[in-house]
Design a protein around this motif. Structure first.
Motif, PDB file in Angstrom:
ATOM      1  N   PRO A 103     -12.755 -22.716  -6.137  1.00  0.00           N
ATOM      2  CA  PRO A 103     -12.906 -21.595  -7.064  1.00  0.00           C
ATOM      3  C   PRO A 103     -14.124 -20.743  -6.736  1.00  0.00           C
ATOM      4  O   PRO A 103     -15.128 -21.239  -6.219  1.00  0.00           O
ATOM      5  CB  PRO A 103     -13.074 -22.287  -8.418  1.00  0.00           C
ATOM      6  CG  PRO A 103     -13.667 -23.620  -8.079  1.00  0.00           C
ATOM      7  CD  PRO A 103     -13.065 -24.019  -6.761  1.00  0.00           C
ATOM      8  N   GLY A 104     -14.032 -19.456  -7.051  1.00  0.00           N
ATOM      9  CA  GLY A 104     -15.171 -18.571  -6.883  1.00  0.00           C
ATOM     10  C   GLY A 104     -15.328 -18.038  -5.468  1.00  0.00           C
ATOM     11  O   GLY A 104     -14.522 -18.315  -4.576  1.00  0.00           O
ATOM     12  N   VAL A 105     -16.407 -17.273  -5.265  1.00  0.00           N
ATOM     13  CA  VAL A 105     -16.699 -16.644  -3.982  1.00  0.00           C
ATOM     14  C   VAL A 105     -18.197 -16.717  -3.696  1.00  0.00           C
ATOM     15  O   VAL A 105     -19.007 -16.938  -4.601  1.00  0.00           O
ATOM     16  CB  VAL A 105     -16.256 -15.168  -3.969  1.00  0.00           C
ATOM     17  CG1 VAL A 105     -14.738 -15.053  -4.005  1.00  0.00           C
ATOM     18  CG2 VAL A 105     -16.884 -14.393  -5.133  1.00  0.00           C
ATOM     19  N   PHE A 106     -18.526 -16.524  -2.424  1.00  0.00           N
ATOM     20  CA  PHE A 106     -19.927 -16.443  -2.007  1.00  0.00           C
ATOM     21  C   PHE A 106     -20.170 -15.025  -1.511  1.00  0.00           C
ATOM     22  O   PHE A 106     -19.604 -14.604  -0.502  1.00  0.00           O
ATOM     23  CB  PHE A 106     -20.225 -17.463  -0.906  1.00  0.00           C
ATOM     24  CG  PHE A 106     -20.086 -18.889  -1.358  1.00  0.00           C
ATOM     25  CD1 PHE A 106     -21.168 -19.566  -1.901  1.00  0.00           C
ATOM     26  CD2 PHE A 106     -18.873 -19.561  -1.241  1.00  0.00           C
ATOM     27  CE1 PHE A 106     -21.049 -20.888  -2.327  1.00  0.00           C
ATOM     28  CE2 PHE A 106     -18.744 -20.883  -1.657  1.00  0.00           C
ATOM     29  CZ  PHE A 106     -19.828 -21.546  -2.205  1.00  0.00           C
ATOM     30  N   ILE A 107     -20.998 -14.280  -2.231  1.00  0.00           N
ATOM     31  CA  ILE A 107     -21.207 -12.870  -1.940  1.00  0.00           C
ATOM     32  C   ILE A 107     -22.640 -12.622  -1.467  1.00  0.00           C
ATOM     33  O   ILE A 107     -23.438 -13.550  -1.365  1.00  0.00           O
ATOM     34  CB  ILE A 107     -20.890 -12.013  -3.178  1.00  0.00           C
ATOM     35  CG1 ILE A 107     -21.748 -12.450  -4.374  1.00  0.00           C
ATOM     36  CG2 ILE A 107     -19.409 -12.127  -3.517  1.00  0.00           C
ATOM     37  CD1 ILE A 107     -21.521 -11.616  -5.642  1.00  0.00           C
ATOM     38  N   GLU A 108     -22.954 -11.361  -1.199  1.00  0.00           N
ATOM     39  CA  GLU A 108     -24.262 -11.017  -0.632  1.00  0.00           C
ATOM     40  C   GLU A 108     -25.404 -11.454  -1.551  1.00  0.00           C
ATOM     41  O   GLU A 108     -25.316 -11.339  -2.781  1.00  0.00           O
ATOM     42  CB  GLU A 108     -24.347  -9.506  -0.411  1.00  0.00           C
ATOM     43  CG  GLU A 108     -25.604  -9.078   0.343  1.00  0.00           C
ATOM     44  CD  GLU A 108     -25.583  -7.604   0.703  1.00  0.00           C
ATOM     45  OE1 GLU A 108     -25.426  -7.278   1.888  1.00  0.00           O
ATOM     46  OE2 GLU A 108     -25.720  -6.776  -0.217  1.00  0.00           O
ATOM     47  N   ASN A 109     -26.447 -11.973  -0.929  1.00  0.00           N
ATOM     48  CA  ASN A 109     -27.617 -12.417  -1.680  1.00  0.00           C
ATOM     49  C   ASN A 109     -28.158 -11.299  -2.573  1.00  0.00           C
ATOM     50  O   ASN A 109     -28.052 -10.117  -2.238  1.00  0.00           O
ATOM     51  CB  ASN A 109     -28.727 -12.883  -0.736  1.00  0.00           C
ATOM     52  CG  ASN A 109     -28.318 -14.086   0.081  1.00  0.00           C
ATOM     53  OD1 ASN A 109     -27.361 -14.795  -0.245  1.00  0.00           O
ATOM     54  ND2 ASN A 109     -29.054 -14.335   1.160  1.00  0.00           N
ATOM     55  N   GLU A 110     -28.749 -11.682  -3.659  1.00  0.00           N
ATOM     56  CA  GLU A 110     -29.264 -10.715  -4.623  1.00  0.00           C
ATOM     57  C   GLU A 110     -30.254  -9.750  -3.991  1.00  0.00           C
ATOM     58  O   GLU A 110     -30.292  -8.572  -4.324  1.00  0.00           O
ATOM     59  CB  GLU A 110     -29.919 -11.470  -5.778  1.00  0.00           C
ATOM     60  CG  GLU A 110     -30.152 -10.649  -7.013  1.00  0.00           C
ATOM     61  CD  GLU A 110     -30.561 -11.520  -8.189  1.00  0.00           C
ATOM     62  OE1 GLU A 110     -29.981 -11.340  -9.274  1.00  0.00           O
ATOM     63  OE2 GLU A 110     -31.447 -12.382  -8.015  1.00  0.00           O
ATOM     64  N   ASN A 111     -31.060 -10.269  -3.038  1.00  0.00           N
ATOM     65  CA  ASN A 111     -32.048  -9.402  -2.392  1.00  0.00           C
ATOM     66  C   ASN A 111     -31.524  -8.782  -1.103  1.00  0.00           C
ATOM     67  O   ASN A 111     -32.269  -8.097  -0.392  1.00  0.00           O
ATOM     68  CB  ASN A 111     -33.343 -10.168  -2.098  1.00  0.00           C
ATOM     69  CG  ASN A 111     -33.116 -11.352  -1.160  1.00  0.00           C
ATOM     70  OD1 ASN A 111     -32.037 -11.528  -0.596  1.00  0.00           O
ATOM     71  ND2 ASN A 111     -34.144 -12.170  -0.987  1.00  0.00           N
ATOM     72  N   ALA A 112     -30.241  -9.031  -0.774  1.00  0.00           N
ATOM     73  CA  ALA A 112     -29.575  -8.455   0.408  1.00  0.00           C
ATOM     74  C   ALA A 112     -30.278  -8.805   1.716  1.00  0.00           C
ATOM     75  O   ALA A 112     -30.185  -8.071   2.691  1.00  0.00           O
ATOM     76  CB  ALA A 112     -29.457  -6.935   0.268  1.00  0.00           C
TER      77      ALA A 112
END
Length: 220
Positions: A103-112
């Motif tokens: 479940p879910g996804v891994f997206i770009e870090n908050e600080n990019a």
């Protein structure tokens, strides 16, 4: 079945770069291993599947998106459906999220930004083949190395209800992941996706041996 009879299939995509690290860790734990390329369709000879980290297809579109549409994916889904152990690490975790095996996804870090450092982690569940040798709530230290490792799901309550959170950041949350989550599993607990790299913490020379149990657990 003895340890040496356990055969681990290490999946390779163009851009995979942690495959040899996985091979070393698997062999150190006592299992055999073989490389399986993205264009193969047969997993009948392996007992465990591991999808290593790296930058499959250069992370074009988004991390794991192109890898999720290659010939080997249908075989991985069938393998997982049969209750067999599947582990995705870093880019491998992103791929498992892309193909809906976790479940879910891994997206770009908050600080990019790309983050590479050693982190304190909490083992939240021991019911997976990869965490069964740890103690629940045990604090371990593993390195992270990712730019797209921020975990997100729209149904985090369900993860708690079904004991699907595998790892969480114990102290600092370096990438902004929801609820500090950095590893999850499917409801059956045979498919595990983690952003930290246990294969980089398997002997004292690497500063930590806390990751070795990830590869010893499925030998039982």
């Amino acid at each position: 079945m003895t340890d040496k009879d356990v055969n681990v299939g290490i999946i390779r995509f163009p851009g995979t770069n942690c495959d040899r690290d996985i091979e070393y860790a698997v062999n150190l734990a006592g299992a055999k291993s073989e490389y399986i390329n993205w264009n193969q369709k047969d997993l009948s000879d392996v007992d465990v599947v591991i999808i290593p980290g790296g930058f499959s297809y250069g992370d074009y579109l988004r991390a794991g998106a192109i890898a999720g549409n290659t010939p080997i994916i249908d075989a991985i889904k069938e393998f997982a459906k049969g209750g067999n152990p599947v582990l995705g690490i870093c880019n491998g975790a992103q791929i498992l999220g892309e193909i809906d095996l976790v479940p879910g996804v891994f997206i770009e870090n908050e600080n990019a930004k790309f983050i590479c450092e050693s982190m304190k982690l909490k083992v939240n569940t021991t019911r997976t083949p990869f965490t069964k040798l740890y103690k629940k709530d045990q604090i371990i230290e593993l390195p992270i190395a990712h730019k797209e490792g921020r975990y997100y799901t729209e149904d985090v309550e369900q993860l708690y209800d079904d004991d699907q959170i595998v790892l969480s950041f114990a102290e600092e949350n370096p990438n902004g992941s929801l609820e500090n989550i950095t590893g999850v599993c499917n409801k059956e607990a045979n498919v595990v996706a983690v952003m930290p790299h246990p294969e980089r913490a398997v002997e004292p020379l690497l500063r930590s041996t806390d990751g070795l149990k990830f590869f010893e657990g499925f030998l039982d």
